[in-house]
Design a protein around this motif. Structure first.
Motif, short mmCIF file in Angstrom:
data_model
loop_
_atom_site.label_atom_id
_atom_site.label_comp_id
_atom_site.label_asym_id
_atom_site.label_seq_id
_atom_site.Cartn_x
_atom_site.Cartn_y
_atom_site.Cartn_z
N ARG A 109 0.65 -0.90 0.05
CA ARG A 109 -0.11 0.06 0.24
C ARG A 109 1.10 0.97 -0.30
O ARG A 109 0.38 2.51 0.10
CB ARG A 109 -1.08 0.42 1.14
CG ARG A 109 -2.06 -1.32 0.78
CD ARG A 109 -3.26 -1.34 2.04
NE ARG A 109 -4.10 -1.92 1.52
CZ ARG A 109 -5.36 -1.59 1.23
NH1 ARG A 109 -5.33 -0.18 1.61
NH2 ARG A 109 -6.58 -2.25 0.50
N LEU A 110 2.22 1.17 -0.15
CA LEU A 110 2.86 2.33 -0.05
C LEU A 110 3.29 2.48 -1.86
O LEU A 110 3.91 1.55 -2.84
CB LEU A 110 4.17 2.48 0.28
CG LEU A 110 5.90 2.57 0.18
CD1 LEU A 110 5.11 4.28 0.56
CD2 LEU A 110 6.67 2.19 1.38
N PHE A 111 2.96 3.79 -2.37
CA PHE A 111 3.32 3.86 -3.53
C PHE A 111 4.51 4.86 -3.66
O PHE A 111 4.60 5.89 -3.23
CB PHE A 111 2.43 4.55 -4.94
CG PHE A 111 1.33 3.84 -4.51
CD1 PHE A 111 1.22 2.61 -5.70
CD2 PHE A 111 0.06 3.45 -4.07
CE1 PHE A 111 0.38 1.42 -5.73
CE2 PHE A 111 -0.84 1.99 -4.00
CZ PHE A 111 -0.81 1.05 -4.75
N LEU A 112 5.87 5.19 -4.56
CA LEU A 112 6.91 5.50 -4.95
C LEU A 112 6.23 6.90 -6.22
O LEU A 112 5.95 6.03 -7.40
CB LEU A 112 8.33 5.04 -4.69
CG LEU A 112 8.21 4.31 -4.12
CD1 LEU A 112 9.77 3.49 -4.79
CD2 LEU A 112 8.95 5.16 -2.90
N ALA A 113 6.31 8.14 -6.25
CA ALA A 113 6.36 9.06 -7.24
C ALA A 113 7.48 10.39 -7.86
O ALA A 113 7.54 10.74 -6.63
CB ALA A 113 5.09 9.56 -7.25
N GLY A 114 7.35 10.32 -8.42
CA GLY A 114 8.65 11.65 -9.10
C GLY A 114 9.67 11.09 -8.01
O GLY A 114 10.16 9.96 -8.73
N ASP A 115 10.10 11.94 -7.80
CA ASP A 115 12.22 12.51 -7.22
C ASP A 115 12.89 11.40 -6.03
O ASP A 115 13.43 10.32 -5.79
CB ASP A 115 12.66 13.69 -6.64
CG ASP A 115 13.04 14.03 -8.10
OD1 ASP A 115 12.88 14.19 -9.14
OD2 ASP A 115 14.29 15.22 -8.14
N ALA A 116 10.95 10.30 -5.64
CA ALA A 116 11.25 10.00 -4.58
C ALA A 116 11.40 8.21 -5.61
O ALA A 116 12.82 7.47 -4.83
CB ALA A 116 10.28 9.46 -3.52
N ALA A 117 11.71 8.05 -6.75
CA ALA A 117 11.18 6.68 -7.93
C ALA A 117 12.42 7.16 -8.65
O ALA A 117 12.79 5.73 -8.97
CB ALA A 117 9.89 6.03 -8.54
N HIS A 118 12.52 8.02 -8.59
CA HIS A 118 13.55 8.29 -10.01
C HIS A 118 14.33 9.71 -10.10
O HIS A 118 13.73 10.84 -9.74
CB HIS A 118 12.99 8.07 -11.14
CG HIS A 118 12.17 8.88 -11.68
ND1 HIS A 118 11.95 9.91 -11.88
CD2 HIS A 118 10.53 8.19 -11.24
CE1 HIS A 118 10.41 10.02 -11.44
NE2 HIS A 118 9.36 9.30 -11.66
N ILE A 119 15.62 9.69 -10.71
CA ILE A 119 16.66 11.09 -10.96
C ILE A 119 17.06 11.10 -12.08
O ILE A 119 17.28 9.91 -12.56
CB ILE A 119 17.33 11.02 -9.79
CG1 ILE A 119 17.57 11.42 -8.47
CG2 ILE A 119 18.10 12.56 -9.85
CD1 ILE A 119 16.77 12.92 -8.17
N VAL A 120 16.82 12.07 -12.47
CA VAL A 120 17.46 11.93 -14.09
C VAL A 120 18.17 13.57 -14.02
O VAL A 120 18.12 14.50 -13.41
CB VAL A 120 16.38 13.41 -15.37
CG1 VAL A 120 15.41 11.59 -15.86
CG2 VAL A 120 15.21 13.53 -14.76
N PRO A 121 19.37 13.55 -14.84
CA PRO A 121 20.03 14.74 -15.04
C PRO A 121 19.09 15.82 -15.47
O PRO A 121 18.38 15.29 -16.38
CB PRO A 121 21.40 14.29 -15.69
CG PRO A 121 20.78 12.94 -16.66
CD PRO A 121 20.16 12.39 -15.45
N PRO A 122 19.47 16.99 -15.20
CA PRO A 122 18.76 18.06 -15.59
C PRO A 122 18.84 19.16 -17.00
O PRO A 122 17.55 19.76 -17.58
CB PRO A 122 18.70 19.51 -14.66
CG PRO A 122 20.39 19.13 -14.18
CD PRO A 122 20.90 17.59 -14.64
#
Ligand code: RFL
Ligand code: PHB
Length: 388
Positions: free
Chosen positions: A278-291
């Motif tokens: 019941r935990l979902f990751l979203a955004g920078d918690a899940a992934h990082i891209v170089p800007p």
């Protein structure tokens, strides 16, 4: 206390998710480690894809963004001073991006939620029992420990957050590339040198001339990871930036005192999967891209869209399909943005370890881009954003 969805992190991902769920009548509690002022002081993204703009419009938070954001139909790539304009509008079949700062967007979302349940300066947030039917989030505020019982937890707490960190060892598989440099960024109240963004490859390192408005610029130069901001006076920054641009651009550029200066490291990172019970990751918690590809905030928005659809399906329509497919659906888009961001980074930066062979390949890549409508189309359709 009890809520339906506990959202950890009040960056753009957490705020936008809260707004979308609340509009569907779902109870949300937003927990943020920092103060609202601190969250608003972080200078980050500046480029919104059409899909992100559409989502913000659908959420009803787009009024100021349209009034103050500036639509862009092209970008310039400068290779050792050699300019190439990519006509984003033409090559993407009529799409644009909107230049509007993440700080402003965050402020719009915060204002929109005024009076809604939020806890800022929540210390020691911890997520428990997400593999059961009764997850809990605990936090401390003013010396008291609070317990939040909920149906789901959304981990929107960025790369250094607790949501991913609380997973048992081995639960998530991670993929990572750390680049051997960072970006030194400066914000200043001067008009941009050109109407469009300039991404510059130079032997001295990458440079980017971006903007926040017609009177405020945001510029970056590639720098070593151990760069001390204090060693970079404004004059030194502008001099170095000029060296990396075409001479006529450098000559026309106006400069002024910086109102912010900071270093950001560059990283590519993905955690899989994005759902743990019941935990979902979203955004920078899940992934990082170089800007370099301007994708981080936009990916956070597309994750949130998929997750909001899944949670609304669960609470309002009795359907589990959206939640069941959230991870696979989001990851398919995330990896394409990872690929594009990595490609832009490889093309445009000076790699300290890269030899003459690598530099020739970068030149060949640029020459190919210049000569091939197909290659420009690939760049344009990725830059304006792949379908959500
Ligand atoms: P954020 O913005 O990091 O927000 C996470 C929030 O969670 C809080 N938090 C916690 N809260 C409670 N308990 C804890 N234990 C917590 N730990 C952390 C944090 O305080 C924070 O408020 O993640 P989110 O919401 O996923 O948003 C992601 C975007 O911020 C990020 O991807 C972009 O800024 C990336 N990015 C860009 N993205 C674009 O789409 N276009 C761009 O042009 C662009 N340019 C950039 C960028 C990022 C940059 N830096 C500094 C990394 C340029 C730069 C220089
Ligand atoms: C920014 O304006 O901060 C910005 C713009 C484009 C990027 C990265 C950052 O690719």
């Amino acid at each position: 206390m009890r809520t339906q969805v506990a959202v950890v992190g009040a960056g753009p991902a957490g705020l936008l998710l809260a707004v979308l769920l609340e509009q569907a009548g779902i109870d949300v509690l937003l927990l943020e480690r920092r103060s609202p002022e601190y969250v608003l002081s972080r200078i980050r993204a500046g480029v919104l894809e059409q899909g992100t703009v559409d989502l913000l419009d659908a959420a009803g938070v787009g009024r100021r963004m349209h009034a103050e954001g500036v639509p862009h139909e092209g970008i310039e790539i400068s290779f050792n001073g050699d300019p190439l304009r990519i006509d984003l509008f033409k090559r993407s079949g009529g799409k644009r991006v909107l230049v509007y700062g993440q700080t402003e967007l965050t402020r719009d979302l915060m204002d929109f939620r005024t009076g809604r349940p939020s806890v800022y300066e929540a210390e020691d947030v911890a997520v428990e029992g997400f593999d059961t039917a009764h997850p809990r989030v605990t936090y401390r505020r003013d010396g008291t420990t609070h317990v939040v019982e909920c149906d789901f937890v959304a981990g929107c707490d960025g790369f250094h957050g607790v949501s991913r960190a609380c997973l048992p060892a081995g639960a998530a598989r991670t993929f990572e590339r750390v680049y051997p440099f960072g970006w030194l960024g400066v914000m200043a109240d001067v008009p941009p040198v050109r109407d469009e963004l300039i991404y510059a490859h130079h032997e001295r390192g990458f440079a980017l001339c971006s903007m926040r408005s017609r009177t405020r610029v945001r510029c970056y130069i590639q720098c070593p990871l151990d760069t001390d901001v204090a060693a970079w006076s404004d004059a030194r920054f502008w001099d170095e930036l000029r060296l990396r641009l075409a001479p006529e651009v450098a000559a026309a550029m106006q400069t002024g005192p910086s109102i912010e200066k900071s270093v950001a490291p560059l990283r590519s990172f993905v955690a899989e999967p994005l759902r743990f019970g019941r935990l979902f990751l979203a955004g920078d918690a899940a992934h990082i891209v170089p800007p370099t590809g301007a994708k981080g905030l936009n990916l956070a928005a597309s994750d949130v869209r998929y997750l909001a659809e899944g949670l609304i399906g669960h609470f309002c329509e009795g359907s589990e399909a959206g939640l069941d497919h959230y991870s696979a659906r989001a990851l398919a888009r995330i990896w394409k943005a990872e690929r594009f961001s990595w490609w832009m980074t490889e093309l445009l930066h000076a790699f300290p370890e890269g030899g003459a062979f690598d530099r020739r390949l970068q030149r060949a890549e640029f020459d190919y881009l210049r000569g091939s409508e197909a290659a420009q189309t690939v760049l344009a359709e990725n830059y304006v954003g792949l379908p959500v």
